[in-house]
Design a protein around this motif. Structure first.
Motif, PDB file in Angstrom:
ATOM      1  N   ASN A 241      -4.441  -8.559  30.973  1.00 50.75           N
ATOM      2  CA  ASN A 241      -5.385  -9.654  30.792  1.00 50.75           C
ATOM      3  C   ASN A 241      -6.426  -9.244  29.761  1.00 50.75           C
ATOM      4  OD1 ASN A 241      -7.483 -11.564  31.054  1.00 50.75           O
ATOM      5  ND2 ASN A 241      -6.963 -11.938  33.186  1.00 50.75           N
ATOM      6  N   ALA A 242      -6.462  -9.954  28.635  1.00 55.58           N
ATOM      7  CA  ALA A 242      -7.413  -9.634  27.572  1.00 55.58           C
ATOM      8  C   ALA A 242      -8.853  -9.930  27.983  1.00 55.58           C
ATOM      9  CB  ALA A 242      -7.069 -10.411  26.307  1.00 55.58           C
ATOM     10  N   GLY A 243      -9.038 -10.626  29.119  1.00 59.06           N
ATOM     11  CA  GLY A 243     -10.379 -10.913  29.602  1.00 59.06           C
ATOM     12  C   GLY A 243     -11.084  -9.692  30.162  1.00 59.06           C
ATOM     13  N   TYR A 244     -10.323  -8.633  30.435  1.00 52.85           N
ATOM     14  CA  TYR A 244     -10.913  -7.395  30.957  1.00 52.85           C
ATOM     15  C   TYR A 244     -11.413  -6.558  29.773  1.00 52.85           C
ATOM     16  CZ  TYR A 244      -9.325  -8.353  35.692  1.00 52.85           C
ATOM     17  OH  TYR A 244      -9.155  -8.899  36.931  1.00 52.85           O
ATOM     18  N   LYS A 245     -12.507  -7.014  29.174  1.00 47.02           N
ATOM     19  CA  LYS A 245     -13.013  -6.402  27.945  1.00 47.02           C
ATOM     20  C   LYS A 245     -13.869  -5.174  28.202  1.00 47.02           C
ATOM     21  CE  LYS A 245     -13.013 -10.742  25.342  1.00 47.02           C
ATOM     22  NZ  LYS A 245     -11.973 -10.314  24.394  1.00 47.02           N
ATOM     23  N   PHE A 246     -14.378  -5.011  29.421  1.00 45.51           N
ATOM     24  CA  PHE A 246     -15.251  -3.888  29.744  1.00 45.51           C
ATOM     25  C   PHE A 246     -14.466  -2.834  30.512  1.00 45.51           C
ATOM     26  CE2 PHE A 246     -17.737  -7.751  29.478  1.00 45.51           C
ATOM     27  CZ  PHE A 246     -18.784  -7.384  28.651  1.00 45.51           C
ATOM     28  N   GLY A 247     -14.762  -1.557  30.251  1.00 45.96           N
ATOM     29  CA  GLY A 247     -14.085  -0.502  30.990  1.00 45.96           C
ATOM     30  C   GLY A 247     -13.807   0.706  30.134  1.00 45.96           C
TER      31      GLY A 247
ATOM     32  N   SER B 154     -10.046   2.055  34.199  1.00 49.63           N
ATOM     33  CA  SER B 154     -10.923   1.181  34.976  1.00 49.63           C
ATOM     34  C   SER B 154     -11.393   0.065  34.061  1.00 49.63           C
ATOM     35  CB  SER B 154     -12.121   1.962  35.524  1.00 49.63           C
ATOM     36  OG  SER B 154     -12.885   1.169  36.401  1.00 49.63           O
ATOM     37  N   GLY B 155     -11.132  -1.191  34.419  1.00 48.35           N
ATOM     38  CA  GLY B 155     -11.498  -2.309  33.558  1.00 48.35           C
ATOM     39  C   GLY B 155     -12.013  -3.493  34.343  1.00 48.35           C
ATOM     40  N   TYR B 156     -12.894  -4.270  33.678  1.00 47.70           N
ATOM     41  CA  TYR B 156     -13.559  -5.384  34.366  1.00 47.70           C
ATOM     42  C   TYR B 156     -13.820  -6.522  33.385  1.00 47.70           C
ATOM     43  CZ  TYR B 156     -14.589  -1.103  36.867  1.00 47.70           C
ATOM     44  OH  TYR B 156     -14.466   0.111  37.470  1.00 47.70           O
ATOM     45  N   THR B 157     -14.162  -7.680  33.955  1.00 44.98           N
ATOM     46  CA  THR B 157     -14.544  -8.825  33.136  1.00 44.98           C
ATOM     47  C   THR B 157     -16.040  -8.823  32.857  1.00 44.98           C
ATOM     48  OG1 THR B 157     -14.761 -10.167  35.143  1.00 44.98           O
ATOM     49  CG2 THR B 157     -12.650 -10.255  33.979  1.00 44.98           C
ATOM     50  N   SER B 158     -16.776  -7.904  33.457  1.00 41.64           N
ATOM     51  CA  SER B 158     -18.210  -7.742  33.188  1.00 41.64           C
ATOM     52  C   SER B 158     -18.514  -6.246  33.196  1.00 41.64           C
ATOM     53  CB  SER B 158     -19.051  -8.459  34.250  1.00 41.64           C
ATOM     54  OG  SER B 158     -18.815  -7.906  35.531  1.00 41.64           O
TER      55      SER B 158
ATOM     56  N   TYR C 208     -11.545   2.101  24.529  1.00 43.52           N
ATOM     57  CA  TYR C 208     -11.135   0.895  25.260  1.00 43.52           C
ATOM     58  C   TYR C 208     -11.584  -0.279  24.399  1.00 43.52           C
ATOM     59  CZ  TYR C 208     -10.197  -2.299  29.089  1.00 43.52           C
ATOM     60  OH  TYR C 208      -9.688  -3.321  29.866  1.00 43.52           O
ATOM     61  N   ASN C 209     -10.606  -0.948  23.756  1.00 41.01           N
ATOM     62  CA  ASN C 209     -10.869  -1.871  22.659  1.00 41.01           C
ATOM     63  C   ASN C 209     -10.411  -3.286  23.014  1.00 41.01           C
ATOM     64  OD1 ASN C 209      -9.974  -1.791  19.094  1.00 41.01           O
ATOM     65  ND2 ASN C 209     -11.417  -3.042  20.183  1.00 41.01           N
ATOM     66  N   ASP C 210     -11.358  -4.125  23.453  1.00 42.91           N
ATOM     67  CA  ASP C 210     -11.051  -5.516  23.808  1.00 42.91           C
ATOM     68  C   ASP C 210      -9.888  -5.614  24.798  1.00 42.91           C
ATOM     69  OD1 ASP C 210     -12.872  -7.302  22.899  1.00 42.91           O
ATOM     70  OD2 ASP C 210     -11.802  -7.890  21.109  1.00 42.91           O
ATOM     71  N   GLY C 211      -9.855  -4.706  25.763  1.00 41.05           N
ATOM     72  CA  GLY C 211      -8.819  -4.744  26.789  1.00 41.05           C
ATOM     73  C   GLY C 211      -7.603  -3.893  26.500  1.00 41.05           C
ATOM     74  N   TYR C 212      -7.515  -3.281  25.322  1.00 44.83           N
ATOM     75  CA  TYR C 212      -6.353  -2.480  24.947  1.00 44.83           C
ATOM     76  C   TYR C 212      -6.654  -0.981  25.041  1.00 44.83           C
ATOM     77  CZ  TYR C 212      -3.925  -6.593  23.133  1.00 44.83           C
ATOM     78  OH  TYR C 212      -3.275  -7.800  23.008  1.00 44.83           O
TER      79      TYR C 212
ATOM     80  N   GLN D 102      -1.042  -0.319  24.886  1.00 47.29           N
ATOM     81  CA  GLN D 102      -0.717  -1.660  25.353  1.00 47.29           C
ATOM     82  C   GLN D 102      -1.976  -2.300  25.911  1.00 47.29           C
ATOM     83  OE1 GLN D 102       2.047  -1.416  28.718  1.00 47.29           O
ATOM     84  NE2 GLN D 102       0.322  -1.496  30.086  1.00 47.29           N
ATOM     85  N   LEU D 103      -1.826  -3.534  26.382  1.00 48.02           N
ATOM     86  CA  LEU D 103      -2.897  -4.210  27.083  1.00 48.02           C
ATOM     87  C   LEU D 103      -3.103  -3.531  28.431  1.00 48.02           C
ATOM     88  CD1 LEU D 103      -4.809  -6.637  26.730  1.00 48.02           C
ATOM     89  CD2 LEU D 103      -3.084  -8.066  27.823  1.00 48.02           C
ATOM     90  N   ASN D 104      -4.275  -3.701  29.007  1.00 49.52           N
ATOM     91  CA  ASN D 104      -4.629  -2.985  30.241  1.00 49.52           C
ATOM     92  C   ASN D 104      -3.704  -3.288  31.424  1.00 49.52           C
ATOM     93  OD1 ASN D 104      -5.629  -5.444  31.598  1.00 49.52           O
ATOM     94  ND2 ASN D 104      -7.210  -5.369  30.045  1.00 49.52           N
ATOM     95  N   ALA D 105      -3.955  -2.602  32.530  1.00 46.12           N
ATOM     96  CA  ALA D 105      -3.100  -2.716  33.718  1.00 46.12           C
ATOM     97  C   ALA D 105      -3.092  -4.120  34.303  1.00 46.12           C
ATOM     98  CB  ALA D 105      -3.557  -1.716  34.786  1.00 46.12           C
TER      99      ALA D 105
END
Length: 472
Positions: free
Chosen positions: A220-226, A245-249, A445-449, A214-217
């Motif tokens: 938000n698809a903006g959390y592309k890094f992690g 662990s996911g981030y926008t940068s 970890y693929n584009d937030g998924y 699924q999409l991350n916790a």
């Protein structure tokens, strides 16, 4: 209530209707191929219910379509703004030219006057074209407003029609199905990976289609890094734990732990560790091993370790490691940590190696480098890399949908070779790709998924004879 309804929509978008089952034989169903060409598929089917999950699926699909249309129209608006600026500059230039002609009409020839007239006609035509484009976008926005209004009305109706108790019942049904899925997955592992922990093979020969959780916790698809995955050497009572662990940068500031896969999907974390601000990291090729986080630290540039049992931080500078070489599509990926059946590894590039990958074995008790191996593969040409049984596998991008394991280096024999094992990417970009020896899967970890893959190895009689079973 809206949050719960969205949760159910996400659930239903990844599941069909019916029951959970383990399928065998030569079926044409989507699944993973086993020995002799047989297939095993874990299918999750929601039971019949009065709750209109199908309506929510339709709404979710409509929301995705609206999002795509909005992105396209926003792109057009940026184009319109650029064109308007250019047209305004042309009009100002023409106005100045006409003023000069009015003051000195005898200084211009008939040909010059005709040239100015043509330029005026061209600007008029461009403005008419722009007006038509803007009118088209206005129509699209009006249509999207109507669709959104209908979606809001439908959600409001669902909230009024279906009480909280019914939603909770549906949620419990989902949890029951998820447990059945876990059992199906366990049987799948037993069927296709009977040699987990063994290095009695000559390498990877096939990778499954992407398995998307699924999409991350953050939803938000903006959390592309992690990154996400399992502990590669779990401590007792944490064997089923997952982390994310996911981030926008490209930073590392916190990490979430989940007791099992079910709670990962439900986003019920039981621990949330925030790193101390003086120990923030960067890059995305971090991992969890023996309840410790291994990651890249920048001040000073070094390998870092946080033990979640003792909450002790430490770092080790690798003198030759360079900050000048990263993976092809990810900035600041200078240290790439990896774990396999033989222990803990890190890869990097050096100025001395001219950007070529260096493999280093980490001594876990001392957190120091034991031994290094120089490869011939240029790191900026690699998408990512991972270790399996002491062998480095390097990956590169083939096209927008396909990755390829194209190179491997065996640290036992110091032999390298070029291979071709293709596998499908779920989304366009990814930042984290790691192998886990506890289940012989690749975690991406693929584009937030959350995405993972099953691996197939070449278990030959010769390999079994030459390689002992290892599980560190």
């Amino acid at each position: 209530m809206i949050g719960t309804l969205y949760f159910l929509a996400l659930l239903s978008s990844t599941m069909a209707w019916g029951r959970v089952g383990l399928w065998g034989g030569g079926s044409e169903r989507n699944g993973t191929e086993g020995v002799g060409g047989s297939q095993c598929t874990c299918d999750a089917f929601l039971p019949s219910s009065t709750f209109p999950v199908k309506d929510l699926v339709v709404m979710e699909q409509a929301a995705v379509e609206i999002s795509h249309k909005l992105e396209l129209e926003m792109g057009k608006l940026e184009t319109y703004e650029t064109k308007l600026t250019a047209y305004a500059e042309k009009i100002i230039t023409l106005t100045a030219e006409i003023e000069k002609m009015e003051k000195n009409p005898d200084s211009y020839t008939e040909a010059h006057l005709e040239e100015v007239k043509v330029e005026i006609k061209q600007v008029e035509a461009l403005i008419v074209e722009l007006q038509a484009s803007i009118q088209g976008s206005t129509t699209v926005f009006a249509s999207l407003r109507v669709q959104i209004t209908i979606m809001v009305e439908t959600l409001t109706k669902l909230e009024k029609t279906y009480d909280k108790n019914l939603v909770l019942v549906t949620r419990r049904e989902y949890i029951k199905i998820q447990l059945q899925l876990e059992e199906c997955e366990r049987r799948h592992q037993e069927l296709f990976n009977p040699n987990i922990g063994s290095c009695a093979h000559t390498g990877i020969i096939k990778i499954s289609k992407p398995i998307v959780s699924q999409l991350n916790a953050h939803l938000n698809a903006g959390y592309k890094f992690g990154g996400w995955g399992k502990d590669s050497k779990p401590v007792p009572d944490r064997e089923s734990m997952y982390w994310y662990s996911g981030y926008t940068s490209g930073s590392i500031v916190d990490i979430r732990f989940y007791t099992n896969y079910k709670n990962l999907i439900l986003r019920n974390h039981y621990q949330h560790h925030n790193l101390h601000s003086s120990w923030y990291g960067t890059g995305n090729n971090f991992l969890i091993r023996d309840n410790s986080l291994y990651y890249q630290f920048n001040n000073p540039f070094s390998m870092a370790k946080l033990n979640f049992t003792t909450l002790k931080y430490e770092y080790r500078v690798v003198a030759k490691a360079s900050t000048s070489f990263s993976y092809a599509h990810s900035p600041n990926q200078n240290f790439d940590f990896a774990a396999d059946e033989t222990g803990l590894w890190v890869t990097y590039a050096t100025e001395e190696s001219s950007g070529r990958l260096v493999i280093a074995k980490i001594n876990e008790p001392s957190f120091g480098i034991e031994e290094e191996w120089q490869t011939s593969v240029y790191k900026p040409g690699v998408s990512n890399a991972f270790m399996v049984c002491g062998v480095l596998y390097a990956v590169r991008t083939v096209d927008i949908q396909t990755e390829e394991i194209f190179y491997k280096f065996d640290t036992k024999t110091k032999q390298e070779s070029y291979i071709s094992v293709l596998f499908e990417r779920f989304q366009e970009s990814y930042t984290n790709l790691d192998y886990n020896p506890t289940d012989q899967k690749l975690y991406m970890y693929n584009d937030g998924y959350y995405v993972n893959y099953h691996l197939w190895f070449n278990h030959t009689a010769k390999a079994i004879e030459e390689s002992p079973s290892l599980l560190i």
